[in-house]
Design a protein around this motif. Structure first.
Motif, PDB file in Angstrom:
ATOM      1  N   LYS A 111      46.139  74.780  62.531  1.00 20.78           N
ATOM      2  CA  LYS A 111      47.344  75.602  62.374  1.00 20.78           C
ATOM      3  C   LYS A 111      47.228  76.915  63.137  1.00 20.78           C
ATOM      4  CE  LYS A 111      50.082  74.958  58.786  1.00 20.78           C
ATOM      5  NZ  LYS A 111      50.700  74.980  57.462  1.00 20.78           N
ATOM      6  N   HIS A 112      46.012  77.431  63.261  1.00 20.82           N
ATOM      7  CA  HIS A 112      45.843  78.684  64.008  1.00 20.82           C
ATOM      8  C   HIS A 112      46.119  78.470  65.495  1.00 20.82           C
ATOM      9  CE1 HIS A 112      44.337  82.638  65.101  1.00 20.82           C
ATOM     10  NE2 HIS A 112      43.731  82.037  66.109  1.00 20.82           N
ATOM     11  N   PHE A 113      45.575  77.406  66.057  1.00 20.28           N
ATOM     12  CA  PHE A 113      45.673  77.240  67.507  1.00 20.28           C
ATOM     13  C   PHE A 113      46.964  76.541  67.941  1.00 20.28           C
ATOM     14  CE2 PHE A 113      41.129  78.038  66.984  1.00 20.28           C
ATOM     15  CZ  PHE A 113      40.967  79.049  67.919  1.00 20.28           C
ATOM     16  N   ASP A 114      47.554  75.713  67.079  1.00 18.98           N
ATOM     17  CA  ASP A 114      48.881  75.163  67.381  1.00 18.98           C
ATOM     18  C   ASP A 114      49.896  76.191  66.899  1.00 18.98           C
ATOM     19  OD1 ASP A 114      51.085  73.600  67.951  1.00 18.98           O
ATOM     20  OD2 ASP A 114      50.917  72.397  66.131  1.00 18.98           O
TER      21      ASP A 114
ATOM     22  N   GLY B 264      53.522  75.240  66.371  1.00 20.61           N
ATOM     23  CA  GLY B 264      53.751  74.136  65.440  1.00 20.61           C
ATOM     24  C   GLY B 264      54.390  72.901  66.036  1.00 20.61           C
ATOM     25  N   ASN B 265      54.198  72.673  67.349  1.00 23.84           N
ATOM     26  CA  ASN B 265      54.867  71.519  67.973  1.00 23.84           C
ATOM     27  C   ASN B 265      54.013  70.255  67.975  1.00 23.84           C
ATOM     28  OD1 ASN B 265      52.947  72.113  69.913  1.00 23.84           O
ATOM     29  ND2 ASN B 265      54.373  72.041  71.649  1.00 23.84           N
TER      30      ASN B 265
ATOM     31  N   LYS C  76      48.464  78.464  76.749  1.00 20.61           N
ATOM     32  CA  LYS C  76      47.621  79.583  76.315  1.00 20.61           C
ATOM     33  C   LYS C  76      46.872  79.238  75.036  1.00 20.61           C
ATOM     34  CE  LYS C  76      46.228  83.805  77.115  1.00 20.61           C
ATOM     35  NZ  LYS C  76      45.440  84.126  78.320  1.00 20.61           N
ATOM     36  N   GLU C  77      47.519  78.434  74.155  1.00 21.24           N
ATOM     37  CA  GLU C  77      46.854  78.010  72.921  1.00 21.24           C
ATOM     38  C   GLU C  77      45.556  77.268  73.256  1.00 21.24           C
ATOM     39  OE1 GLU C  77      50.952  76.921  70.377  1.00 21.24           O
ATOM     40  OE2 GLU C  77      49.833  75.366  71.432  1.00 21.24           O
ATOM     41  N   LEU C  78      45.635  76.392  74.264  1.00 24.99           N
ATOM     42  CA  LEU C  78      44.483  75.581  74.655  1.00 24.99           C
ATOM     43  C   LEU C  78      43.359  76.440  75.213  1.00 24.99           C
ATOM     44  CD1 LEU C  78      43.351  72.740  74.901  1.00 24.99           C
ATOM     45  CD2 LEU C  78      44.507  72.527  77.104  1.00 24.99           C
ATOM     46  N   GLU C  79      43.720  77.441  76.022  1.00 20.74           N
ATOM     47  CA  GLU C  79      42.714  78.343  76.575  1.00 20.74           C
ATOM     48  C   GLU C  79      42.025  79.129  75.457  1.00 20.74           C
ATOM     49  OE1 GLU C  79      42.961  82.387  79.022  1.00 20.74           O
ATOM     50  OE2 GLU C  79      43.608  80.679  80.253  1.00 20.74           O
TER      51      GLU C  79
ATOM     52  N   ILE D 113      47.266  67.598  52.904  1.00 18.17           N
ATOM     53  CA  ILE D 113      48.399  66.967  53.610  1.00 18.17           C
ATOM     54  C   ILE D 113      49.680  67.742  53.350  1.00 18.17           C
ATOM     55  CG2 ILE D 113      49.855  64.910  53.718  1.00 18.17           C
ATOM     56  CD1 ILE D 113      47.281  64.350  55.059  1.00 18.17           C
ATOM     57  N   LEU D 114      49.910  68.125  52.092  1.00 18.83           N
ATOM     58  CA  LEU D 114      51.118  68.892  51.775  1.00 18.83           C
ATOM     59  C   LEU D 114      51.101  70.240  52.479  1.00 18.83           C
ATOM     60  CD1 LEU D 114      51.551  68.144  47.963  1.00 18.83           C
ATOM     61  CD2 LEU D 114      53.164  67.562  49.785  1.00 18.83           C
ATOM     62  N   ARG D 115      49.942  70.896  52.488  1.00 17.31           N
ATOM     63  CA  ARG D 115      49.842  72.212  53.120  1.00 17.31           C
ATOM     64  C   ARG D 115      50.137  72.120  54.614  1.00 17.31           C
ATOM     65  NH1 ARG D 115      44.384  75.158  54.226  1.00 17.31           N
ATOM     66  NH2 ARG D 115      45.143  77.006  55.274  1.00 17.31           N
ATOM     67  N   MET D 116      49.723  71.025  55.208  1.00 15.90           N
ATOM     68  CA  MET D 116      49.875  70.900  56.650  1.00 15.90           C
ATOM     69  C   MET D 116      51.271  70.443  57.061  1.00 15.90           C
ATOM     70  SD  MET D 116      47.307  69.143  59.253  1.00 15.90           S
ATOM     71  CE  MET D 116      47.382  69.681  60.958  1.00 15.90           C
ATOM     72  N   PHE D 117      51.832  69.502  56.302  1.00 18.35           N
ATOM     73  CA  PHE D 117      53.051  68.844  56.769  1.00 18.35           C
ATOM     74  C   PHE D 117      54.301  69.161  55.955  1.00 18.35           C
ATOM     75  CE2 PHE D 117      49.538  66.144  58.228  1.00 18.35           C
ATOM     76  CZ  PHE D 117      49.793  66.180  59.580  1.00 18.35           C
ATOM     77  N   ASP D 118      54.147  69.789  54.799  1.00 25.67           N
ATOM     78  CA  ASP D 118      55.315  70.147  54.005  1.00 25.67           C
ATOM     79  C   ASP D 118      55.890  71.443  54.568  1.00 25.67           C
ATOM     80  OD1 ASP D 118      57.220  70.551  52.080  1.00 25.67           O
ATOM     81  OD2 ASP D 118      55.815  71.225  50.535  1.00 25.67           O
ATOM     82  N   LEU D 119      56.695  71.305  55.610  1.00 34.69           N
ATOM     83  CA  LEU D 119      57.139  72.469  56.386  1.00 34.69           C
ATOM     84  C   LEU D 119      58.039  73.409  55.596  1.00 34.69           C
ATOM     85  CD1 LEU D 119      57.802  70.705  59.806  1.00 34.69           C
ATOM     86  CD2 LEU D 119      55.717  71.801  58.992  1.00 34.69           C
ATOM     87  N   ASN D 120      58.812  72.856  54.647  1.00 35.22           N
ATOM     88  CA  ASN D 120      59.723  73.733  53.901  1.00 35.22           C
ATOM     89  C   ASN D 120      59.177  74.099  52.521  1.00 35.22           C
ATOM     90  OD1 ASN D 120      60.020  71.356  52.527  1.00 35.22           O
ATOM     91  ND2 ASN D 120      62.194  71.059  53.026  1.00 35.22           N
TER      92      ASN D 120
END
Length: 271
Positions: A26-29, A32-33, A39-42, A159-166
């Motif tokens: 979550k920090h480097f993406d 959120g796409n 720049k994220e990759l670098e 899983i909820l923390r990562m993908f439950d966007l709302n």
């Protein structure tokens, strides 16, 4: 002034817990796409090299750029110049790697849709936390992974923390599909053309020629072709066939009812 929350998580090369893996992703993406790119990759590679060497690195140095090219050649499996979650999961050893485990069980979008139909048992258009726990339990059993209730609860929360966007404590179809490898996630292809309820109702009524409340595979084929043509989506016959197969996995004996198609195509589903 930078706050503690803005600092990158420490990239350890020892075993990571699921929660630590999520923190890193979550920090480097940052946008959120579903990819770490540009720049994220670098930034990610710089942190990775610092963790490996125990010292800072200069991203402008030719040696850094060469190492980054070697890294991408090794881990960017589909050679698209960016890292997706499944690629990162293989790079960072993850305790009881539930992401790779998921892909052993549900590797294609068609298998994913079949699993979704099984676990969305109340046909609400969502998998709620208790249904998700059952899904993950079966997933771990199929992959012959040992787990206890504590570990199962941790995975469910992760899983909820990562993908439950709302943050509503349940996963919609598009949220759950983010577990798929990006190239298999056909829902991403429709993100730009998600329909309103009114638009969807008009579309469904038009293609439900006989007015029986469902459409069959042939009618779905015509609907998807027109939708892709109208929105200038270049998917080709192979891609279209794959989308159709995935969506038909939600059907009931070849009958695709309004509610099933609505959760795929509608951005403000009333379900």
């Amino acid at each position: 002034m930078a706050t503690q929350a803005q600092q990158p998580p420490h990239l350890q090369l020892a075993e990571l817990t699921a929660a630590q893996f999520i923190d890193i992703w979550k920090h480097f993406d940052a946008d959120g796409n579903g990819y770490i790119e540009g720049k994220e990759l670098e930034n990610f590679f710089r942190e990775l090299e610092t963790a490996r060497r125990g010292a800072g690195v200069d991203p402008t140095h030719a040696a850094f750029k060469e190492k980054m090219r070697e890294f991408m050649a090794k881990f960017d499996k589909n050679a698209d110049g960016r890292i997706e979650m499944s690629e990162l999961a293989q790079l960072l050893p993850t305790e009881e790697n539930f992401l790779l485990c998921f892909r052993e069980f549900v590797g294609s979008s068609a298998q994913f849709m079949t699993a979704w139909r099984r676990y969305d048992s109340d046909r609400s258009g969502y998998i709620e936390s208790n249904e998700l726990k059952g899904f993950l339990s079966d997933l771990l059993k199929k992959a012959n992974r040992d787990y206890d209730d504590k570990k199962l609860n941790e995975y469910t929360k992760t899983i909820l923390r990562m993908f439950d966007l709302n943050g509503d404590g349940k996963l919609g179809l598009s949220e759950m599909a983010r577990l798929l490898p990006v190239q298999e996630n056909f829902l991403l292809k429709f993100e730009g053309i998600r329909l309103t309820v009114k638009e969807f109702d008009s579309l469904f009524t038009y293609y439900d020629k006989d007015g029986n409340g469902y459409i069959d595979e042939q009618e779905l084929d015509a609907l998807l072709k027109d939708l892709c043509d109208k929105n200038k989506m270049d998917v080709g016959s192979t891609g279209l066939s794959g989308y159709k197969k995935s969506i038909m996995a939600l059907s009931d004996g070849g009958k695709l009812y309004r509610t099933e198609l609505e959760i795929v195509l509608c951005r403000d589903s009333s379900l």
